[in-house]
Design an enzyme around this catalytic site. Sequence first.
Site, PDB file in Angstrom:
ATOM      1  N   THR A   1       7.425  -2.761   6.572  1.00  0.00           N
ATOM      2  CA  THR A   1       7.029  -1.240   7.550  1.00  0.00           C
ATOM      3  C   THR A   1       6.718  -0.355   6.791  1.00  0.00           C
ATOM      4  O   THR A   1       6.012   0.215   7.643  1.00  0.00           O
ATOM      5  CB  THR A   1       8.530  -0.934   6.994  1.00  0.00           C
ATOM      6  OG1 THR A   1       9.616  -1.469   8.024  1.00  0.00           O
ATOM      7  CG2 THR A   1       8.737   0.468   7.897  1.00  0.00           C
TER       8      THR A   1
ATOM      9  N   ILE B   1      15.909   1.397   2.289  1.00  0.00           N
ATOM     10  CA  ILE B   1      14.445   3.013   2.153  1.00  0.00           C
ATOM     11  C   ILE B   1      13.798   3.509   3.600  1.00  0.00           C
ATOM     12  O   ILE B   1      12.664   2.262   3.930  1.00  0.00           O
ATOM     13  CB  ILE B   1      13.208   2.441   1.173  1.00  0.00           C
ATOM     14  CG1 ILE B   1      14.406   1.860  -0.089  1.00  0.00           C
ATOM     15  CG2 ILE B   1      12.408   3.099   1.267  1.00  0.00           C
ATOM     16  CD1 ILE B   1      15.180   2.896  -0.401  1.00  0.00           C
TER      17      ILE B   1
ATOM     18  N   CYS C   1     -18.182  -0.007  14.800  1.00  0.00           N
ATOM     19  CA  CYS C   1     -17.532   1.126  14.764  1.00  0.00           C
ATOM     20  C   CYS C   1     -17.337   2.119  13.645  1.00  0.00           C
ATOM     21  O   CYS C   1     -16.952   3.340  13.835  1.00  0.00           O
ATOM     22  CB  CYS C   1     -16.431   1.020  15.379  1.00  0.00           C
ATOM     23  SG  CYS C   1     -16.203   0.004  17.550  1.00  0.00           S
TER      24      CYS C   1
ATOM     25  N   GLU D   1       6.203 -12.323  -2.362  1.00  0.00           N
ATOM     26  CA  GLU D   1       7.155 -11.969  -0.920  1.00  0.00           C
ATOM     27  C   GLU D   1       6.911 -12.694   0.495  1.00  0.00           C
ATOM     28  O   GLU D   1       5.825 -13.495  -0.017  1.00  0.00           O
ATOM     29  CB  GLU D   1       5.038 -10.876  -0.996  1.00  0.00           C
ATOM     30  CG  GLU D   1       4.845 -10.414   0.434  1.00  0.00           C
ATOM     31  CD  GLU D   1       5.738  -9.806   1.695  1.00  0.00           C
ATOM     32  OE1 GLU D   1       5.901  -8.910   0.964  1.00  0.00           O
ATOM     33  OE2 GLU D   1       6.115 -10.307   2.470  1.00  0.00           O
TER      34      GLU D   1
ATOM     35  N   ALA E   1       2.609   7.861   7.601  1.00  0.00           N
ATOM     36  CA  ALA E   1       1.695   7.513   6.696  1.00  0.00           C
ATOM     37  C   ALA E   1       1.730   9.971   6.263  1.00  0.00           C
ATOM     38  O   ALA E   1       0.663   9.921   6.503  1.00  0.00           O
ATOM     39  CB  ALA E   1       0.361   7.718   7.591  1.00  0.00           C
TER      40      ALA E   1
ATOM     41  N   HIS F   1       5.649  13.326   2.430  1.00  0.00           N
ATOM     42  CA  HIS F   1       6.348  14.450   3.271  1.00  0.00           C
ATOM     43  C   HIS F   1       6.662  15.728   2.502  1.00  0.00           C
ATOM     44  O   HIS F   1       6.800  15.017   0.784  1.00  0.00           O
ATOM     45  CB  HIS F   1       8.191  14.153   3.911  1.00  0.00           C
ATOM     46  CG  HIS F   1       8.125  13.702   4.729  1.00  0.00           C
ATOM     47  ND1 HIS F   1       7.795  13.504   6.235  1.00  0.00           N
ATOM     48  CD2 HIS F   1       7.973  12.476   5.652  1.00  0.00           C
ATOM     49  CE1 HIS F   1       7.865  12.959   6.964  1.00  0.00           C
ATOM     50  NE2 HIS F   1       8.099  11.792   6.658  1.00  0.00           N
TER      51      HIS F   1
ATOM     52  N   CYS G   1     -18.566  -3.678  10.705  1.00  0.00           N
ATOM     53  CA  CYS G   1     -18.275  -3.814  11.837  1.00  0.00           C
ATOM     54  C   CYS G   1     -18.465  -1.861  12.182  1.00  0.00           C
ATOM     55  O   CYS G   1     -18.920  -0.864  11.411  1.00  0.00           O
ATOM     56  CB  CYS G   1     -16.752  -2.843  11.775  1.00  0.00           C
ATOM     57  SG  CYS G   1     -16.061  -1.981  12.333  1.00  0.00           S
TER      58      CYS G   1
ATOM     59  N   CYS H   1     -16.496  -7.384  15.365  1.00  0.00           N
ATOM     60  CA  CYS H   1     -16.955  -7.500  14.544  1.00  0.00           C
ATOM     61  C   CYS H   1     -16.530  -8.229  13.697  1.00  0.00           C
ATOM     62  O   CYS H   1     -16.099  -9.316  12.382  1.00  0.00           O
ATOM     63  CB  CYS H   1     -16.671  -6.322  13.374  1.00  0.00           C
ATOM     64  SG  CYS H   1     -14.885  -5.550  12.963  1.00  0.00           S
TER      65      CYS H   1
HETATM   66  C1  LIG Z   1       8.571   4.388  12.675  1.00  0.00           C
HETATM   67  C2  LIG Z   1       8.633   4.944  11.733  1.00  0.00           C
HETATM   68  C3  LIG Z   1       7.809   6.478  10.353  1.00  0.00           C
HETATM   69  C4  LIG Z   1       8.269   6.452   9.206  1.00  0.00           C
HETATM   70  N1  LIG Z   1       7.244   7.582   8.521  1.00  0.00           N
HETATM   71  C5  LIG Z   1       7.562   7.356   7.734  1.00  0.00           C
HETATM   72  C6  LIG Z   1       7.157   8.533   6.705  1.00  0.00           C
HETATM   73  O1  LIG Z   1       5.988   9.243   7.741  1.00  0.00           O
HETATM   74  N2  LIG Z   1       6.721   8.856   5.842  1.00  0.00           N
HETATM   75  C7  LIG Z   1       6.655   8.302   4.770  1.00  0.00           C
HETATM   76  O2  LIG Z   1       7.819   9.002   3.509  1.00  0.00           O
HETATM   77  N3  LIG Z   1       8.105   7.291   5.178  1.00  0.00           N
HETATM   78  C8  LIG Z   1       7.993   7.050   6.451  1.00  0.00           C
HETATM   79  N4  LIG Z   1       9.041   6.322   6.730  1.00  0.00           N
HETATM   80  C9  LIG Z   1       9.018   4.951   5.921  1.00  0.00           C
HETATM   81  C10 LIG Z   1       8.804   4.421   5.053  1.00  0.00           C
HETATM   82  O3  LIG Z   1       7.783   3.679   5.624  1.00  0.00           O
HETATM   83  C11 LIG Z   1       9.474   2.888   4.613  1.00  0.00           C
HETATM   84  O4  LIG Z   1      10.393   3.940   4.106  1.00  0.00           O
HETATM   85  C12 LIG Z   1       8.831   2.338   3.715  1.00  0.00           C
HETATM   86  O5  LIG Z   1       7.323   1.285   3.695  1.00  0.00           O
HETATM   87  C13 LIG Z   1       9.501   1.051   3.296  1.00  0.00           C
HETATM   88  O6  LIG Z   1       9.435   0.089   2.796  1.00  0.00           O
HETATM   89  P1  LIG Z   1       9.341  -1.323   1.751  1.00  0.00           P
HETATM   90  O7  LIG Z   1       8.774  -1.783   0.626  1.00  0.00           O
HETATM   91  O8  LIG Z   1      10.769  -0.740   1.272  1.00  0.00           O
HETATM   92  O9  LIG Z   1       9.401  -2.092   2.963  1.00  0.00           O
HETATM   93  P2  LIG Z   1       8.624  -2.995   3.518  1.00  0.00           P
HETATM   94  O10 LIG Z   1       7.283  -2.140   3.428  1.00  0.00           O
HETATM   95  O11 LIG Z   1       8.871  -3.629   4.997  1.00  0.00           O
HETATM   96  O12 LIG Z   1       8.282  -4.355   2.512  1.00  0.00           O
HETATM   97  C14 LIG Z   1       9.419  -4.969   2.220  1.00  0.00           C
HETATM   98  C15 LIG Z   1       9.406  -6.533   2.257  1.00  0.00           C
HETATM   99  O13 LIG Z   1      10.021  -7.084   1.445  1.00  0.00           O
HETATM  100  C16 LIG Z   1       9.475  -8.520   2.259  1.00  0.00           C
HETATM  101  N5  LIG Z   1      10.734  -9.550   2.218  1.00  0.00           N
HETATM  102  C17 LIG Z   1      11.463  -9.010   3.276  1.00  0.00           C
HETATM  103  N6  LIG Z   1      12.199 -10.049   2.864  1.00  0.00           N
HETATM  104  C18 LIG Z   1      11.920 -11.742   1.808  1.00  0.00           C
HETATM  105  C19 LIG Z   1      12.629 -12.590   1.012  1.00  0.00           C
HETATM  106  N7  LIG Z   1      13.298 -13.035   1.324  1.00  0.00           N
HETATM  107  N8  LIG Z   1      11.754 -13.411   0.335  1.00  0.00           N
HETATM  108  C20 LIG Z   1      10.379 -12.067   0.007  1.00  0.00           C
HETATM  109  N9  LIG Z   1      10.193 -11.548   0.091  1.00  0.00           N
HETATM  110  C21 LIG Z   1      10.846 -10.952   1.785  1.00  0.00           C
HETATM  111  C22 LIG Z   1       8.857  -8.139   3.647  1.00  0.00           C
HETATM  112  O14 LIG Z   1       8.018  -9.076   3.738  1.00  0.00           O
HETATM  113  C23 LIG Z   1       8.119  -7.302   2.923  1.00  0.00           C
HETATM  114  O15 LIG Z   1       7.127  -6.849   2.789  1.00  0.00           O
HETATM  115  C24 LIG Z   1       9.096   5.607   8.212  1.00  0.00           C
HETATM  116  C25 LIG Z   1       9.022   4.455   8.866  1.00  0.00           C
HETATM  117  C26 LIG Z   1       9.407   4.400  10.161  1.00  0.00           C
HETATM  118  C27 LIG Z   1      10.144   2.696  10.387  1.00  0.00           C
END
Ligand SMILES: Cc1cc2nc3c(=O)[nH]c(=O)nc-3n(C[C@H](O)[C@H](O)[C@H](O)COP(=O)(O)OP(=O)(O)OC[C@H]3O[C@@H](n4cnc5c(N)ncnc54)[C@H](O)[C@@H]3O)c2cc1C
Length: 479
Positions: free
Chosen positions: A40, A333, A399, A31, A46, A49, A397, A439
């Site tokens: 994200t 995703i 709160c 990471e 949160a 679904h 904390c 805090c």
């Molecule tokens: C506004 C919004 C609302 C949403 N609401 C929902 C919801 O209510 N319910 C639901 O099911 N989904 C929801 N989603 C979707 C959900 O949040 C995402 O699909 C999910 O968090 C994606 O996870 P991920 O692990 O693919 O990506 P991320 O959480 O973005 O993780 C990717 C990681 O890769 C790391 N990374 C990137 N490049 C590199 C690299 N070169 N080397 C090493 N590390 C790297 C980043 O630092 C990051 O930590 C929502 C998304 C958004 C934006």
Amino acid sequence: MVDAVIIGGGVCGCSLLYELSRYQISAVLVEKENDVSVGTTKANSAIVHAGYDPHPGTKMARYNVEGNALIKELCAKLDVPYKQIGSLVLAFDAEQDALVRELFERGTKNGVPDMRVLTAQEVWEMEPNVSREVTSALYAPSAGIVSPWELAIALAETAVKNGAEVRLNSEVTAIEKIDGGFRVTAGGEAIETRFVVNAAGIWSDRVHDMVNAHAFTVTANKGEYYLLDKSQGTLVSHVIFQCPSKVGKGVLVSPTVHGNLIVGPNAEDAEKGDLGTTGEGLAFVKKMAMRSVPNIGFRDSIRNFAGLRANTEIDDFLIGETEQKGFFDVAGIKSPGLTSAPSIARDVVRMLGEAGLPLKAREQFIDERRVVRFKHLSHEERAAAIARNPLYGQIVCRCETITEGEIVDALHRPLPPCSVDGVKRRCGSGMGRCQGGFCGPKVQQIIARELGIPQEQVMMDRAGTAIITGETKMGGRAE
Ligand SMILES: Cc1cc2nc3c(=O)[nH]c(=O)nc-3n(C[C@H](O)[C@H](O)[C@H](O)COP(=O)(O)OP(=O)(O)OC[C@H]3O[C@@H](n4cnc5c(N)ncnc54)[C@H](O)[C@@H]3O)c2cc1C
């Protein structure tokens, strides 16, 4: 050579590491940031679904419905805040009544259990604060709310307990094809591996292109939010959606697992990395939310934040092996990615197994985790906790009623945080009305003391977010 490298410590990468840690293989998650769950995964609605939104036959539909059931199980096993509160999709006119019925049909095809189309009267009986303009609603009792970052952290911690490795501050900058696998350069160090899984969120196109021909582009799409104080947390008791449109699932109003009210998001194309909120975006969110729940007390807003959707050219997840045998994408995703992550992870492990990864089960897989949450204990349990460890008797904390004992516990768990926000994500300190104003310095001192580092090295969040640059008048040392 290790068996598998996972790139990205979001909920997808952490779910995958957890699933892989069931087997007698060597798996490493890399990471780029100083903690997991900071992409994200920490900035979304949160919501777990129910699964009526994705079109039948898509990957999203399948993983969403399976993930919905899996998250419930995982949260119980790994002690992650989750509540199955059900959701309502509100209709405001005849056209939307028809859309609600269409969502019901889609959900039925996707296998969503126990949905019902409600009359306006039934909606008001369930949710007295919902607008009198409502004409009908889709009720899906299997929808829930979760703490997304705590889910990702719990999965990563459990994987580490089972022998998997997490390397933080390890940005992948190059991937090379070698005999029998890949050489991944992460944080300046080379890791040779048989398999690579790209779960790099909005950067997954860049990681894909390091060793594959360009196949897709991730466009960031920003969603902005209000987080309201607990005084607003009981305004509604279900997730209140509006009818979805081409740009997203619309603005929702929902309680959070921590007792607040979350309101948002909008949907605007943005630069990758642009997490700023805007007056315009928030005004839109406010206006739309008040259509569903007119009496939201926005004066009790305690924080605004934004998250970035990983949109691609296709309206589905991109999951599977690429032209480079042994390299898998978990890309694009977007929502419902949080809900789907546990199911995606199981499927990717199956694909890795088919591609030659030997999946021999670990004999003693640790599949549980317990966290002390002092404020949820009874008086007797609190007394026993303090007798065991007097630090549970020190509230840090105020709160959120988070004790020093809980903070110290977090700092000694398998994947310890190194920043004030890292502690916040694990125990909730600084999540309340004052947002850490009181805090924060104390948490900073505790981190320095427990990790044996100078206080000026304790960051607020990611690298470069120093809080102090030298000793303070208090001496800058924990008592
Ligand atoms: C506004 C919004 C609302 C949403 N609401 C929902 C919801 O209510 N319910 C639901 O099911 N989904 C929801 N989603 C979707 C959900 O949040 C995402 O699909 C999910 O968090 C994606 O996870 P991920 O692990 O693919 O990506 P991320 O959480 O973005 O993780 C990717 C990681 O890769 C790391 N990374 C990137 N490049 C590199 C690299 N070169 N080397 C090493 N590390 C790297 C980043 O630092 C990051 O930590 C929502 C998304 C958004 C934006």
